[in-house]
Design a protein around this motif. Sequence first.
Motif, short mmCIF file in Angstrom:
data_model
loop_
_atom_site.label_atom_id
_atom_site.label_comp_id
_atom_site.label_asym_id
_atom_site.label_seq_id
_atom_site.Cartn_x
_atom_site.Cartn_y
_atom_site.Cartn_z
N ALA A 2 4.78 -25.24 -38.25
CA ALA A 2 4.18 -26.53 -38.63
C ALA A 2 2.66 -26.42 -38.69
O ALA A 2 2.06 -25.53 -38.08
N GLU A 3 2.07 -27.34 -39.46
CA GLU A 3 0.61 -27.41 -39.56
C GLU A 3 0.16 -28.80 -39.13
O GLU A 3 0.79 -29.80 -39.49
N PHE A 4 -0.93 -28.85 -38.39
CA PHE A 4 -1.40 -30.10 -37.81
C PHE A 4 -2.58 -30.63 -38.62
O PHE A 4 -3.57 -29.91 -38.81
N VAL A 5 -2.47 -31.87 -39.07
CA VAL A 5 -3.52 -32.47 -39.90
C VAL A 5 -4.40 -33.32 -38.98
O VAL A 5 -3.93 -34.28 -38.35
N ILE A 6 -5.67 -32.94 -38.91
CA ILE A 6 -6.61 -33.57 -37.98
C ILE A 6 -7.74 -34.20 -38.78
O ILE A 6 -8.38 -33.53 -39.61
N ALA A 7 -7.99 -35.49 -38.51
CA ALA A 7 -9.06 -36.18 -39.25
C ALA A 7 -10.25 -36.43 -38.33
O ALA A 7 -10.09 -36.75 -37.15
N GLY A 8 -11.44 -36.22 -38.91
CA GLY A 8 -12.68 -36.53 -38.19
C GLY A 8 -13.63 -37.20 -39.16
O GLY A 8 -13.30 -37.36 -40.35
N GLN A 9 -14.80 -37.56 -38.69
CA GLN A 9 -15.73 -38.24 -39.59
C GLN A 9 -16.19 -37.32 -40.73
O GLN A 9 -16.53 -37.77 -41.81
N GLY A 10 -16.13 -36.00 -40.49
CA GLY A 10 -16.53 -35.05 -41.52
C GLY A 10 -15.44 -34.75 -42.54
O GLY A 10 -15.66 -33.99 -43.49
N GLY A 11 -14.25 -35.30 -42.36
CA GLY A 11 -13.14 -35.03 -43.28
C GLY A 11 -11.90 -34.61 -42.53
O GLY A 11 -11.79 -34.79 -41.32
N THR A 12 -10.97 -34.00 -43.27
CA THR A 12 -9.67 -33.63 -42.69
C THR A 12 -9.52 -32.12 -42.69
O THR A 12 -9.93 -31.46 -43.63
N ARG A 13 -8.96 -31.57 -41.63
CA ARG A 13 -8.68 -30.14 -41.58
C ARG A 13 -7.25 -29.92 -41.13
O ARG A 13 -6.64 -30.81 -40.50
N THR A 14 -6.73 -28.74 -41.46
CA THR A 14 -5.35 -28.43 -41.12
C THR A 14 -5.34 -27.19 -40.23
O THR A 14 -5.99 -26.19 -40.53
N VAL A 15 -4.60 -27.28 -39.13
CA VAL A 15 -4.56 -26.19 -38.15
C VAL A 15 -3.11 -25.73 -37.97
O VAL A 15 -2.22 -26.56 -37.75
N ALA A 16 -2.90 -24.42 -38.05
CA ALA A 16 -1.55 -23.87 -37.85
C ALA A 16 -1.12 -24.07 -36.40
O ALA A 16 -1.95 -24.06 -35.49
N ALA A 17 0.20 -24.22 -36.21
CA ALA A 17 0.72 -24.45 -34.85
C ALA A 17 0.26 -23.36 -33.89
O ALA A 17 -0.06 -23.63 -32.73
N ALA A 18 0.20 -22.12 -34.36
CA ALA A 18 -0.18 -21.00 -33.49
C ALA A 18 -1.60 -21.16 -32.97
O ALA A 18 -1.95 -20.60 -31.92
N ASP A 19 -2.45 -21.91 -33.69
CA ASP A 19 -3.83 -22.12 -33.25
C ASP A 19 -4.04 -23.50 -32.63
O ASP A 19 -5.08 -23.75 -32.02
N PHE A 20 -3.07 -24.40 -32.84
CA PHE A 20 -3.25 -25.78 -32.38
C PHE A 20 -3.14 -25.87 -30.85
O PHE A 20 -3.95 -26.51 -30.20
N PHE A 21 -2.13 -25.20 -30.29
CA PHE A 21 -1.93 -25.26 -28.83
C PHE A 21 -2.80 -24.18 -28.19
O PHE A 21 -2.53 -22.99 -28.33
N GLN A 22 -3.87 -24.60 -27.50
CA GLN A 22 -4.86 -23.62 -27.05
C GLN A 22 -4.74 -23.26 -25.58
O GLN A 22 -5.08 -22.15 -25.17
N ASP A 23 -4.32 -24.21 -24.76
CA ASP A 23 -4.21 -23.96 -23.32
C ASP A 23 -3.43 -25.12 -22.72
O ASP A 23 -3.00 -26.02 -23.45
N TYR A 24 -3.29 -25.09 -21.43
CA TYR A 24 -2.64 -26.15 -20.67
C TYR A 24 -3.23 -27.51 -21.07
O TYR A 24 -4.43 -27.75 -20.90
N PHE A 25 -2.43 -28.39 -21.66
CA PHE A 25 -2.87 -29.73 -22.08
C PHE A 25 -4.10 -29.68 -22.99
O PHE A 25 -4.90 -30.62 -22.99
N THR A 26 -4.29 -28.63 -23.73
CA THR A 26 -5.48 -28.49 -24.58
C THR A 26 -5.08 -28.08 -25.99
O THR A 26 -4.34 -27.11 -26.16
N THR A 27 -5.59 -28.85 -26.97
CA THR A 27 -5.27 -28.54 -28.36
C THR A 27 -6.57 -28.36 -29.16
O THR A 27 -7.66 -28.48 -28.62
N ALA A 28 -6.38 -28.12 -30.46
CA ALA A 28 -7.53 -27.93 -31.34
C ALA A 28 -8.19 -29.26 -31.75
O ALA A 28 -9.17 -29.25 -32.48
N ILE A 29 -7.67 -30.39 -31.26
CA ILE A 29 -8.28 -31.69 -31.59
C ILE A 29 -9.59 -31.82 -30.82
O ILE A 29 -9.61 -31.74 -29.59
#
Length: 283
Positions: free
Chosen positions: A134-161
């Motif tokens: 899966a790919e995660f679609v993340i929106a911010g004030q600078g626009g939208t980016r897409t992050v692969a699941a392998a990179d989204f989950f970074q650590d204990y309770f920590t994501t790429a958001i």
Amino acid sequence: MIPAAFDYHAPTSVEEALRLLAESGDDVKVLAGGQSLLPVLKLRLAAPEVVVDLGRIDALRGVREDGEALVIGAMTPHHEVASDPLVQQHALLLREATRTVADPQVRHRGTFGGALAHADPAGDLLAPCLALDAEFVIAGQGGTRTVAAADFFQDYFTTAIDDGEILTGVRVPKHTGWRAHYEKFSRVAQQWSIVAIAVTLRSEGGTISEARVALTNMGTVPIRATAAEQALAGVAATPEAVAQAVAGIAEGTEPPSDLNGDADYRRHLATVLARRAVLAAAG
Ligand SMILES: Cc1cc2nc3c(=O)[nH]c(=O)nc-3n(C[C@H](O)[C@H](O)[C@H](O)COP(=O)(O)OP(=O)(O)OC[C@H]3O[C@@H](n4cnc5c(N)ncnc54)[C@H](O)[C@@H]3O)c2cc1C
């Protein structure tokens, strides 16, 4: 049991939510279904000055097709994901895993995006998303980016958001016709996994042609079992052959040790559950 006072906002668009996040500085929390956040606020483990509730943003809710993928809105409640016909047809593994989450009340309030943004290692939706690429679609004030699941989950309770960003949805590549099973082991009914195994596969004439496998709660983030996936390709779906193919599935993992079981117990459990999950998925 009463949260500290906070300012409450309920925007009706993603743009408005992002503006509120930007204006609120560091001390702000996004609220989805509240199933994880509200207990934290009530126990005063967090005391944000501002809460931005995404519950009135209709655009964040629902499941739709987008070419070769499904897009699941972040605010889609678990019970809608579990009963959605598109999910059943194209991402059966998600349905199987979502059906095991908590109880009906939690599944009606808790959301797909909230559970993934929370990133509890024992959460049941992380490993299926990883297995399905899966790919995660993340929106911010600078626009939208897409992050692969392998990179989204970074650590204990920590994501790429990042701060000031919102998870708007998840793109799940279609696995149409793939069979699936989520084998979950928990001590108490309707609770998080002590260990669980997510499997989706294609098989022809009793032989597994392709498999995707991922592990829940065997580390700080979900783990993709690529060696087991390769070992399963071309294997007959018999107990002996499958047991041999997944025998090393826990090698190199560092699961937690707690009251529910120590790391060695969890590694053993993962091997047993993996065999069961593959055989169940293969029918
Ligand atoms: C009794 C009980 C049993 C449970 N059992 C299970 C279980 O068996 N398996 C399982 O997987 N889960 C289980 N859960 C957790 C459940 O799945 C929750 O739905 C989930 O953890 C949080 O989802 P939520 O929508 O309620 O998010 P919230 O609690 O509202 O938010 C959780 C966190 O994510 C952040 N967040 C939420 N949405 C977004 C977004 N769109 N963008 C950025 N950040 C966001 C919030 O700021 C917060 O930090 C259980 C919960 C309870 C209360």
